[in-house]
Design an enzyme around this catalytic site. Structure first.
Site, PDB file in Angstrom:
ATOM      1  N   ASN A  41      36.454 135.677  17.889  1.00  0.00           N
ATOM      2  CA  ASN A  41      36.888 135.380  16.749  1.00  0.00           C
ATOM      3  C   ASN A  41      37.477 134.312  16.589  1.00  0.00           C
ATOM      4  O   ASN A  41      37.314 133.523  15.678  1.00  0.00           O
ATOM      5  CB  ASN A  41      37.998 136.534  16.024  1.00  0.00           C
ATOM      6  CG  ASN A  41      37.257 137.702  15.715  1.00  0.00           C
ATOM      7  OD1 ASN A  41      36.076 138.053  15.581  1.00  0.00           O
ATOM      8  ND2 ASN A  41      38.075 138.906  15.482  1.00  0.00           N
ATOM      9  N   ARG A 371      21.250 138.984   6.924  1.00  0.00           N
ATOM     10  CA  ARG A 371      21.398 138.883   8.439  1.00  0.00           C
ATOM     11  C   ARG A 371      20.359 139.956   8.940  1.00  0.00           C
ATOM     12  O   ARG A 371      20.557 141.205   8.879  1.00  0.00           O
ATOM     13  CB  ARG A 371      22.842 139.202   8.988  1.00  0.00           C
ATOM     14  CG  ARG A 371      23.848 138.150   8.501  1.00  0.00           C
ATOM     15  CD  ARG A 371      25.148 138.262   9.315  1.00  0.00           C
ATOM     16  NE  ARG A 371      26.231 137.344   8.641  1.00  0.00           N
ATOM     17  CZ  ARG A 371      26.312 136.277   8.969  1.00  0.00           C
ATOM     18  NH1 ARG A 371      25.627 135.742   9.822  1.00  0.00           N
ATOM     19  NH2 ARG A 371      27.438 135.659   8.316  1.00  0.00           N
ATOM     20  N   ARG A 401      25.454 132.051   8.026  1.00  0.00           N
ATOM     21  CA  ARG A 401      26.107 131.101   9.039  1.00  0.00           C
ATOM     22  C   ARG A 401      25.899 131.680  10.348  1.00  0.00           C
ATOM     23  O   ARG A 401      26.164 133.112  10.536  1.00  0.00           O
ATOM     24  CB  ARG A 401      27.519 130.823   8.801  1.00  0.00           C
ATOM     25  CG  ARG A 401      28.099 129.778   9.811  1.00  0.00           C
ATOM     26  CD  ARG A 401      29.645 130.027   9.667  1.00  0.00           C
ATOM     27  NE  ARG A 401      30.031 129.078   8.679  1.00  0.00           N
ATOM     28  CZ  ARG A 401      30.927 129.669   7.729  1.00  0.00           C
ATOM     29  NH1 ARG A 401      31.415 130.804   7.911  1.00  0.00           N
ATOM     30  NH2 ARG A 401      31.180 129.120   6.423  1.00  0.00           N
ATOM     31  N   HIS A 431      24.191 136.885  -1.255  1.00  0.00           N
ATOM     32  CA  HIS A 431      24.545 137.759  -0.145  1.00  0.00           C
ATOM     33  C   HIS A 431      24.374 139.270  -0.634  1.00  0.00           C
ATOM     34  O   HIS A 431      24.826 140.094   0.023  1.00  0.00           O
ATOM     35  CB  HIS A 431      26.080 137.293  -0.342  1.00  0.00           C
ATOM     36  CG  HIS A 431      27.053 138.077   0.810  1.00  0.00           C
ATOM     37  ND1 HIS A 431      27.771 139.160   0.381  1.00  0.00           N
ATOM     38  CD2 HIS A 431      26.849 137.744   2.274  1.00  0.00           C
ATOM     39  CE1 HIS A 431      28.351 139.345   1.454  1.00  0.00           C
ATOM     40  NE2 HIS A 431      27.769 138.733   2.594  1.00  0.00           N
ATOM     41  N   TYR A 464      29.557 149.012  11.922  1.00  0.00           N
ATOM     42  CA  TYR A 464      29.919 148.512  11.207  1.00  0.00           C
ATOM     43  C   TYR A 464      30.079 149.547   9.972  1.00  0.00           C
ATOM     44  O   TYR A 464      29.109 150.283   9.733  1.00  0.00           O
ATOM     45  CB  TYR A 464      28.975 147.476  10.157  1.00  0.00           C
ATOM     46  CG  TYR A 464      29.178 146.183  10.814  1.00  0.00           C
ATOM     47  CD1 TYR A 464      29.680 145.608  12.142  1.00  0.00           C
ATOM     48  CD2 TYR A 464      28.922 144.741   9.901  1.00  0.00           C
ATOM     49  CE1 TYR A 464      29.643 144.412  12.633  1.00  0.00           C
ATOM     50  CE2 TYR A 464      29.124 143.522  10.616  1.00  0.00           C
ATOM     51  CZ  TYR A 464      29.234 143.359  11.639  1.00  0.00           C
ATOM     52  OH  TYR A 464      29.437 142.051  12.021  1.00  0.00           O
ATOM     53  N   ARG A 565      40.866 144.359   5.408  1.00  0.00           N
ATOM     54  CA  ARG A 565      40.745 144.200   6.892  1.00  0.00           C
ATOM     55  C   ARG A 565      41.114 142.893   7.481  1.00  0.00           C
ATOM     56  O   ARG A 565      42.011 142.631   8.410  1.00  0.00           O
ATOM     57  CB  ARG A 565      39.192 144.197   7.108  1.00  0.00           C
ATOM     58  CG  ARG A 565      38.940 144.499   8.649  1.00  0.00           C
ATOM     59  CD  ARG A 565      37.372 144.245   8.960  1.00  0.00           C
ATOM     60  NE  ARG A 565      37.200 142.700   8.946  1.00  0.00           N
ATOM     61  CZ  ARG A 565      35.932 142.358   8.681  1.00  0.00           C
ATOM     62  NH1 ARG A 565      34.962 143.128   8.130  1.00  0.00           N
ATOM     63  NH2 ARG A 565      35.499 141.219   8.662  1.00  0.00           N
ATOM     64  N   HIS A 589      33.978 147.305   6.990  1.00  0.00           N
ATOM     65  CA  HIS A 589      33.013 146.390   6.298  1.00  0.00           C
ATOM     66  C   HIS A 589      32.709 146.591   4.951  1.00  0.00           C
ATOM     67  O   HIS A 589      32.097 145.989   3.992  1.00  0.00           O
ATOM     68  CB  HIS A 589      31.496 146.260   7.021  1.00  0.00           C
ATOM     69  CG  HIS A 589      31.051 145.203   6.627  1.00  0.00           C
ATOM     70  ND1 HIS A 589      29.985 145.114   6.124  1.00  0.00           N
ATOM     71  CD2 HIS A 589      31.095 143.593   6.986  1.00  0.00           C
ATOM     72  CE1 HIS A 589      29.294 143.791   5.929  1.00  0.00           C
ATOM     73  NE2 HIS A 589      30.178 143.100   6.400  1.00  0.00           N
TER      74      HIS A 589
END
Length: 684
Positions: A41, A371, A401, A431, A464, A565, A589
């Site tokens: 991270n 993704r 990204r 998204h 997730y 989160r 998530h």
């Protein structure tokens, strides 16, 4: 209106990850994995956020009047650097003081900043000569030719200080790469006295560094790593988007430095020499330890097999009612289905696409992919569908990204199979997590939609926490079709001269307005003395207008309960605002929104966090849950998370993680374990 700094808030979240590594109730190898997650991270923070922080600091130092601009807040660089330094210090202590001794107590020893046992030296040298040596590219640092040396982003190196017999007082310096991206970072060695030993690739090279420089004396060997700016401007793309993204991926690895991480044992003169040689600014120099890229701890071998060292197995649950249905599509046409990953098997989603690929009545398939899994079964099903003569349209977001290259690879593969590929919209990211299957039986068309809080990615679905709705609701599926039409044509959808979306909340169209209206309704109810409550679960909360609405609601008497989160810029300014954070074995998530509505609760899920980028620069989709039974499932899951008194923390006005206290006599509640038990019981 008070707003907490987004970057300091994110560091508060990453510190919570570090706290999990300190938690003795967490199994040992899981604690080590939390260290790895913390390190990974932080690497991304330096690649993505630190460039902006450094730029603002540079601007304000050169033009203090810029602070008067409302778009620019004061520099937070000193506070960020201080907090990162504090966390890294705790990281080192956690590893060396707690986790490495605990490993040894479990008969596993990781060599870490210590001499190698004599019985291992021959094996290490043999491994170096036969497996490692061919990957090394030593370079002399000629101070007059710095342009000849380029440090690759986030790759490991050691700087070696050398002197020759002919000139013992003349120091020379060389750079040696540590090829951890080509070889395993950890190597298991022979046990000694019933203890399994592990050596890091760094130490394999250090132990044999003299072999690389015959005729020289090694005076010191110091690890370094450079992190480069990864924030390429993907919003300015036009025309050939695919070619431009491929070019930007290559440029990203050449970005300007944002962090030069060096071994704390490095002498000051050498540190100054390297700063000048690589053109590193003082604020980019970060003191570290002997070993960098400790995100690799995720791959630490486990030679001792013991159930106490990892989390107990928590297998994904079968949904019994779906196990016996001959066709999942038929079931979706009859009723809404809600899948809670990773608690329930994600295989049902894979099955849905697999069946659609072969069903002769299915004519068209549409999907957005943000993704894509590296070995995506969903993408393979779409390829099969196209080869089976179906019209398959896939919107691939090339600007996701760090997943751009993988998305490009799959896009090319699908296009070669006959899939219609739509690439990114300039200035917008898509998204949304949506899919639509259209089936034709005679003159009748059936629509089945999939909408989710997370990506259609079977790999991340294992860890997730997300929710996927499968529905044939006529209104929602028709609106999905309108949205897919917009993504293909870029023409604003119009439906009967009214707003195009009645059921779906779509960013760029109605999402912000509809959420604001529902908050206003709670405010009105509170002012009329009616019960009023807003419950929101998000990954990130930063957008100022939505925060202002939540403050307004809390001041009017609305109970505002949040589970956030990561980034959280709202503060608990009054007793009506509570903010929880949950960090546990799974990554929280999901995005869920519950509005009390005077007892007739409305429940929404979706892809949108409340960030500037999500609400104003992306296509996002949130959607209602109409089925009362499915609403109850989501409300129970949220209730369990609000009841967590083992892993949950409350965020205070300083963004500190305050553990939720277990009241005397109360039952301990771990939300993720309780949710697994709850979804298991749904079968009964």
């Amino acid at each position: 209106m008070s707003l907490f700094d987004r970057d300091l808030s994110w560091l508060s979240f990453n510190y919570r990850v570090l706290c999990m590594a300190n938690d003795t109730s967490v199994p040992l190898y899981e604690r080590i994995k939390f260290l790895s997650i913390f390190s990974s991270n932080l690497d991304e923070f330096f690649r993505v956020r630190m460039p902006a922080v450094l730029a603002v600091d540079h601007l304000l130092r050169n033009d203090p009047a810029a602070a008067g601009n409302n778009a620019i807040s004061g520099s937070t660089l000193p506070a960020i650097q201080e907090e990162i330094s504090r966390q890294l210090g705790e990281f080192g202590q956690t590893l060396t003081r707690d986790l490495l001794p605990a490993l040894h107590n479990n008969h596993v020893h990781l060599y870490y900043n210590e001499p190698v046992h004599a019985s291992h030296q021959a094996d290490i040298r043999e491994y170096f000569l036969t497996r490692v040596l061919s990957f090394l590219q030593p370079l002399w640092l000629h101070l007059s030719k710095p342009e000849e040396v380029f440090l690759e982003n986030n790759q490991l190196y050691v700087v070696v200080s050398l002197s020759s017999e002919a000139e013992p007082d003349m120091l020379k310096y060389a750079l040696v790469n540590i090829p951890s991206n080509q070889l395993p970072r950890f190597t298991e060695l022979a046990p000694v006295d019933n203890v399994f030993y592990i050596v890091m690739l760094d130490d394999v090279i250090r132990e044999n560094i003299g072999f690389i420089f015959p005729g020289y004396t090694v005076n010191g060997c110091y690890s370094i790593k450079i992190t480069r700016d990864a924030e390429t401007d993907m919003n300015e793309l036009a025309n050939d988007v695919l070619e431009q993204v491929e070019t930007m991926i290559a440029k990203r690895e050449l970005g300007i430095p944002t962090r030069f991480l060096y071994d704390a044992a490095m002498p000051l003169p050498l540190r100054q020499l390297l700063a000048g040689f690589f053109r590193i600014l003082p604020e980019e120099m970060v003191r570290g330890g002997r070993y960098h890229n400790l995100k690799d701890l995720m791959d630490l071998p486990m030679p001792v097999k013991s159930p106490q060292l990892t989390y107990p197995r928590q297998p994904a649950v079968n949904i019994h009612s779906l196990e016996t249905v001959p066709r999942l599509l038929e079931e979706v046409l009859n009723r809404d289905i809600l899948i809670h990953a990773p608690y329930q098997r994600y295989d049902y989603i894979l099955r849905f696409f697999n069946e659609a690929a072969l069903d002769p009545t299915v004519q068209e398939i549409y999907i957005t992919l943000y993704r894509i899994a590296a070995s995506s079964q969903i993408a393979n099903a779409l390829i099969s569908a196209a080869r089976n003569g179906k019209q398959v349209t896939v919107f691939v977001e090339l600007k996701a990204r760090f997943d751009e290259a993988n998305n490009i690879r799959w896009a090319k593969k699908m296009k070669a199979a006959g899939v219609k590929i739509i690439y990114s919209i300039p200035g917008l990211k898509v998204h949304a997590k949506i899919a639509l299957v259209k089936r034709r039986r005679g003159y009748v068309w059936d629509y089945a939609g999939l909408m989710a809080t997370g990506n259609f990615n079977e790999s991340t679905a294992r860890f997730y926490t997300d929710h996927v709705l499968l529905t044939a609701h006529r209104g929602m599926t028709q609106e999905l079709e309108l949205l897919f039409l917009y993504l293909q044509t870029r023409e604003q959808p119009v439906r009967y001269n009214y707003l195009p979306f009645k059921h779906l909340l779509v960013a760029q169209f109605n999402l912000v307005d509809r959420f604001s209206e529902m908050i206003d309704r709670e405010i009105a109810n509170a002012r009329e003395g009616k019960p009023a409550r807003i419950t929101i679960k998000l990954n990130n909360l930063q957008e100022k207008d939505m925060i202002a609405k939540l403050y307004e609601a809390s001041e009017a008497g609305v109970e505002v309960r949040m589970i956030v989160r990561s980034i959280c810029c709202i503060l608990p300014e009054n007793s009506n605002i509570t903010i929880r954070r949950i960090v546990d074995r799974y990554l929280e998530h999901a995005r869920i929104f519950i509005f009390h509505n005077n007892g007739e609760e409305e429940v929404y899920m979706g892809s949108a966090d409340w960030m500037n980028r999500n609400l104003h620069r992306r296509i996002e989709v949130c959607f209602p849950i109409y089925d009362p039974a499915l609403q109850e499932q989501l409300k129970e899951i949220i209730r369990l998370q609000l009841a967590d008194n083992t892993n949950a923390v409350m965020l205070d006005e300083n963004m500190y993680n305050i553990p939720v206290k277990q009241e005397p006599g109360s039952t301990p509640v771990n939300a993720q374990m309780a949710i697994h038990a709850y979804v298991t019981a749904l079968n009964n």
